[in-house]
Design a protein around this motif. Structure first.
Motif, PDB file in Angstrom:
ATOM      1  N   VAL A  46       9.937  62.568  53.690  1.00 47.53           N
ATOM      2  CA  VAL A  46       9.805  61.248  53.079  1.00 47.53           C
ATOM      3  C   VAL A  46      11.113  60.826  52.414  1.00 47.53           C
ATOM      4  O   VAL A  46      11.575  59.702  52.574  1.00 47.53           O
ATOM      5  CB  VAL A  46       8.656  61.243  52.046  1.00 47.53           C
ATOM      6  N   VAL A  47      11.722  61.741  51.679  1.00 46.48           N
ATOM      7  CA  VAL A  47      12.892  61.394  50.877  1.00 46.48           C
ATOM      8  C   VAL A  47      14.106  61.048  51.738  1.00 46.48           C
ATOM      9  O   VAL A  47      14.782  60.045  51.488  1.00 46.48           O
ATOM     10  CB  VAL A  47      13.245  62.542  49.904  1.00 46.48           C
ATOM     11  N   VAL A  48      14.400  61.845  52.732  1.00 43.35           N
ATOM     12  CA  VAL A  48      15.623  61.632  53.516  1.00 43.35           C
ATOM     13  C   VAL A  48      15.605  60.285  54.242  1.00 43.35           C
ATOM     14  O   VAL A  48      16.569  59.513  54.123  1.00 43.35           O
ATOM     15  CB  VAL A  48      15.877  62.816  54.472  1.00 43.35           C
ATOM     16  N   PRO A  49      14.537  59.922  54.981  1.00 42.25           N
ATOM     17  CA  PRO A  49      14.549  58.583  55.601  1.00 42.25           C
ATOM     18  C   PRO A  49      14.578  57.456  54.571  1.00 42.25           C
ATOM     19  O   PRO A  49      15.236  56.439  54.779  1.00 42.25           O
ATOM     20  CB  PRO A  49      13.258  58.530  56.419  1.00 42.25           C
ATOM     21  N   ALA A  50      13.879  57.653  53.459  1.00 39.25           N
ATOM     22  CA  ALA A  50      13.856  56.616  52.428  1.00 39.25           C
ATOM     23  C   ALA A  50      15.245  56.386  51.853  1.00 39.25           C
ATOM     24  O   ALA A  50      15.702  55.244  51.736  1.00 39.25           O
ATOM     25  CB  ALA A  50      12.883  56.996  51.320  1.00 39.25           C
ATOM     26  N   VAL A  51      15.926  57.446  51.504  1.00 38.43           N
ATOM     27  CA  VAL A  51      17.262  57.311  50.906  1.00 38.43           C
ATOM     28  C   VAL A  51      18.256  56.751  51.915  1.00 38.43           C
ATOM     29  O   VAL A  51      19.058  55.874  51.578  1.00 38.43           O
ATOM     30  CB  VAL A  51      17.741  58.662  50.341  1.00 38.43           C
ATOM     31  N   ASN A  52      18.215  57.215  53.149  1.00 35.23           N
ATOM     32  CA  ASN A  52      19.152  56.727  54.153  1.00 35.23           C
ATOM     33  C   ASN A  52      18.967  55.240  54.430  1.00 35.23           C
ATOM     34  O   ASN A  52      19.942  54.496  54.577  1.00 35.23           O
ATOM     35  CB  ASN A  52      19.024  57.528  55.446  1.00 35.23           C
ATOM     36  N   SER A  53      17.723  54.783  54.505  1.00 34.00           N
ATOM     37  CA  SER A  53      17.509  53.361  54.767  1.00 34.00           C
ATOM     38  C   SER A  53      17.810  52.514  53.533  1.00 34.00           C
ATOM     39  O   SER A  53      18.390  51.429  53.651  1.00 34.00           O
ATOM     40  CB  SER A  53      16.091  53.112  55.259  1.00 34.00           C
ATOM     41  N   SER A  56      10.657  47.581  56.551  1.00 36.16           N
ATOM     42  CA  SER A  56       9.360  47.747  57.226  1.00 36.16           C
ATOM     43  C   SER A  56       9.154  49.197  57.659  1.00 36.16           C
ATOM     44  O   SER A  56       8.065  49.759  57.471  1.00 36.16           O
ATOM     45  CB  SER A  56       9.278  46.842  58.450  1.00 36.16           C
ATOM     46  N   GLY A  57      10.179  49.790  58.243  1.00 37.41           N
ATOM     47  CA  GLY A  57      10.075  51.198  58.650  1.00 37.41           C
ATOM     48  C   GLY A  57       9.869  52.111  57.465  1.00 37.41           C
ATOM     49  O   GLY A  57       9.099  53.087  57.530  1.00 37.41           O
ATOM     50  N   LEU A  58      10.531  51.818  56.366  1.00 39.52           N
ATOM     51  CA  LEU A  58      10.357  52.623  55.157  1.00 39.52           C
ATOM     52  C   LEU A  58       8.929  52.493  54.635  1.00 39.52           C
ATOM     53  O   LEU A  58       8.312  53.486  54.232  1.00 39.52           O
ATOM     54  CB  LEU A  58      11.351  52.174  54.097  1.00 39.52           C
ATOM     55  N   ALA A  59       8.391  51.288  54.672  1.00 40.31           N
ATOM     56  CA  ALA A  59       7.002  51.081  54.216  1.00 40.31           C
ATOM     57  C   ALA A  59       6.030  51.864  55.094  1.00 40.31           C
ATOM     58  O   ALA A  59       5.074  52.475  54.587  1.00 40.31           O
ATOM     59  CB  ALA A  59       6.662  49.593  54.243  1.00 40.31           C
ATOM     60  N   ILE A  60       6.274  51.908  56.393  1.00 44.37           N
ATOM     61  CA  ILE A  60       5.409  52.691  57.295  1.00 44.37           C
ATOM     62  C   ILE A  60       5.519  54.177  56.980  1.00 44.37           C
ATOM     63  O   ILE A  60       4.498  54.879  56.907  1.00 44.37           O
ATOM     64  CB  ILE A  60       5.768  52.398  58.756  1.00 44.37           C
ATOM     65  N   CYS A  61       6.739  54.657  56.774  1.00 47.07           N
ATOM     66  CA  CYS A  61       6.924  56.081  56.454  1.00 47.07           C
ATOM     67  C   CYS A  61       6.240  56.461  55.150  1.00 47.07           C
ATOM     68  O   CYS A  61       5.635  57.523  55.048  1.00 47.07           O
ATOM     69  CB  CYS A  61       8.412  56.417  56.344  1.00 47.07           C
ATOM     70  N   LEU A  62       6.342  55.605  54.146  1.00 48.37           N
ATOM     71  CA  LEU A  62       5.756  55.923  52.847  1.00 48.37           C
ATOM     72  C   LEU A  62       4.249  55.780  52.839  1.00 48.37           C
ATOM     73  O   LEU A  62       3.566  56.427  52.041  1.00 48.37           O
ATOM     74  CB  LEU A  62       6.374  55.046  51.760  1.00 48.37           C
TER      75      LEU A  62
END
Length: 124
Positions: A74-81, A113-119
């Motif tokens: 969760v953290v790595v994609p969130a921080v990168n985006s 949008s991608g971050l919202a889907i991941c979270l």
């Protein structure tokens, strides 16, 4: 191919190069260690260099703390985006005169949008 003659203007709020003037600190007659210490002193006392440096280091501490508290998936994609989103926002705040194109706005919207889907997805 046609090239534009437009030159990029510096930021309205701050000097884009916090190290502008550093080349004037070193002396030709001094040894290497004295020049390095003089440049370090100049950088530490230069707020245009230190403010972005401190903000960057605080962001790194938040990132490390987030890695310790949450799942990596969760953290790595969130921080990168969010890094790209905050870069666009900061450019706008600091007076970047480049227009916010549809492609750039669409890219930020897709990232959010991608971050919202991941979270929102359950983590197993």
């Amino acid at each position: 191919m046609v090239f534009s003659n437009k030159t990029r203007r510096p930021s309205r709020l701050i000097d884009p190069a916090g190290t502008a003037g550093l080349e004037k600190v070193a002396r030709a007659d001094a040894n290497v260690l004295a020049n390095v210490l003089a440049e370090l002193r100049w950088l530490v006392l230069n707020w245009r260099y230190m403010v972005p440096f401190v903000v960057n280091q605080l962001g790194s501490l938040v990132y490390i703390r987030a890695l310790a508290l949450a799942d990596l998936c969760v953290v790595v994609p969130a921080v990168n985006s969010l890094t790209l989103v905050f870069t666009v926002l900061t450019e706008r705040l600091l007076g970047n005169d480049e227009p916010l194109t549809v492609a750039r706005f669409g890219g930020v919207a897709l990232l959010v949008s991608g971050l919202a889907i991941c979270l929102s997805a359950p983590v197993s």
